[in-house]
Design an enzyme around this catalytic site. Structure first.
Site, PDB file in Angstrom:
ATOM      1  N   LYS A  44       7.121  -2.039  16.899  1.00  0.00           N
ATOM      2  CA  LYS A  44       7.006  -1.157  15.724  1.00  0.00           C
ATOM      3  C   LYS A  44       6.731   0.288  16.142  1.00  0.00           C
ATOM      4  CE  LYS A  44       3.789  -3.448  13.304  1.00  0.00           C
ATOM      5  NZ  LYS A  44       2.930  -3.745  12.135  1.00  0.00           N
ATOM      6  N   LYS A  46       4.134   1.390  17.487  1.00  0.00           N
ATOM      7  CA  LYS A  46       2.736   1.685  17.162  1.00  0.00           C
ATOM      8  C   LYS A  46       1.875   1.302  18.357  1.00  0.00           C
ATOM      9  CE  LYS A  46       1.898   1.269  12.192  1.00  0.00           C
ATOM     10  NZ  LYS A  46       1.115   0.562  11.160  1.00  0.00           N
TER      11      LYS A  46
HETATM   12  N1  C2G Z   1      -1.880   0.023   3.205  1.00  0.00           N
HETATM   13  C1  C2G Z   1      -2.224   0.458   1.923  1.00  0.00           C
HETATM   14  N2  C2G Z   1      -2.725   1.707   1.748  1.00  0.00           N
HETATM   15  C2  C2G Z   1      -2.895   2.534   2.814  1.00  0.00           C
HETATM   16  C3  C2G Z   1      -2.554   2.094   4.116  1.00  0.00           C
HETATM   17  C4  C2G Z   1      -2.051   0.810   4.290  1.00  0.00           C
HETATM   18  O1  C2G Z   1      -2.076  -0.292   0.930  1.00  0.00           O
HETATM   19  N3  C2G Z   1      -3.392   3.768   2.600  1.00  0.00           N
HETATM   20  C5  C2G Z   1      -1.327  -1.332   3.347  1.00  0.00           C
HETATM   21  C6  C2G Z   1       0.094  -1.344   3.888  1.00  0.00           C
HETATM   22  O2  C2G Z   1       1.032  -1.116   2.843  1.00  0.00           O
HETATM   23  C7  C2G Z   1       0.196  -2.765   4.453  1.00  0.00           C
HETATM   24  C8  C2G Z   1      -1.254  -3.033   4.933  1.00  0.00           C
HETATM   25  O3  C2G Z   1      -2.095  -2.059   4.286  1.00  0.00           O
HETATM   26  O4  C2G Z   1       0.524  -3.690   3.417  1.00  0.00           O
HETATM   27  C9  C2G Z   1      -1.407  -2.914   6.433  1.00  0.00           C
HETATM   28  O5  C2G Z   1      -0.964  -1.628   6.835  1.00  0.00           O
HETATM   29  P1  C2G Z   1      -0.556  -1.419   8.397  1.00  0.00           P
HETATM   30  O6  C2G Z   1      -1.620  -1.986   9.259  1.00  0.00           O
HETATM   31  O7  C2G Z   1      -0.101  -0.007   8.551  1.00  0.00           O
HETATM   32  O8  C2G Z   1       0.707  -2.414   8.505  1.00  0.00           O
HETATM   33  P2  C2G Z   1       2.225  -2.084   8.871  1.00  0.00           P
HETATM   34  O9  C2G Z   1       2.297  -1.335  10.146  1.00  0.00           O
HETATM   35  O10 C2G Z   1       2.849  -1.524   7.641  1.00  0.00           O
HETATM   36  O11 C2G Z   1       2.753  -3.570   9.225  1.00  0.00           O
HETATM   37  O12 C2G Z   1       5.871  -7.111   9.248  1.00  0.00           O
HETATM   38  C10 C2G Z   1       5.226  -6.119   8.476  1.00  0.00           C
HETATM   39  C11 C2G Z   1       4.430  -5.171   9.336  1.00  0.00           C
HETATM   40  O13 C2G Z   1       3.604  -5.873  10.242  1.00  0.00           O
HETATM   41  C12 C2G Z   1       3.597  -4.276   8.424  1.00  0.00           C
END
Ligand code: C2G
Length: 131
Positions: A44, A46
């Protein structure tokens, strides 16, 4: 028992994550978080501050979370939903539409993101000495 599933990196846990997890749990009785492995984070593009093991310990301490399993690939979601007998798939709406293929297997819900917070914002603000 109504089972809910959600996915993410959950690095540097913040209120946006907690809001998502609380609302996801409210949609059922049991919440599975599929946590991105360090290897999958590389896919990703990240780099998490905390290791998978530490992010797992932190998530397991959150009262809304019932189970944490690893996410290794983009392609494992159908198997995860079927194998765990999941009723509802939940993600923040930055992913809106991306996982609609799961509608053949379970309910798909995209929840509004929490404004003004993100792991990258935290890293950036700290780097700039804003906090
Ligand atoms: N999230 C949120 N509000 C934020 C930040 C994050 O609602 N201000 C939500 C994201 O939409 C996600 C969850 O928190 O549903 C986790 O966010 P991340 O750890 O950034 O996950 P991500 O990198 O989007 O991974 O297969 C799917 C991926 O693994 C998603």
């Amino acid at each position: 028992m109504k089972k809910v599933i959600t996915y993410g990196t959950y690095d540097l846990i913040h209120v946006g994550h907690i809001n998502l997890l609380r609302r996801a749990k409210e949609l059922g009785d049991y919440l599975i978080v599929v946590l991105s492995s360090d290897e999958f984070n590389a896919i990703k593009h990240k780099t998490a501050y905390h290791s998978y093991e530490d992010r797992k310990i932190i998530l397991e301490a959150i009262k809304y979370v019932d189970e944490v399993i690893p996410e290794y690939t983009w392609e494992q979601k159908v198997k995860d939903v079927v194998d765990n007998k999941v009723d509802v798939f939940v993600m923040g709406d930055d992913w809106k539409g991306e996982f609609d293929f799961l509608k053949d297997y379970c309910e798909v819900v995209y929840l509004p993101r929490t404004e003004g917070i993100s792991t990258s914002k935290i890293k950036n603000d700290l780097h700039l000495g804003k906090k």
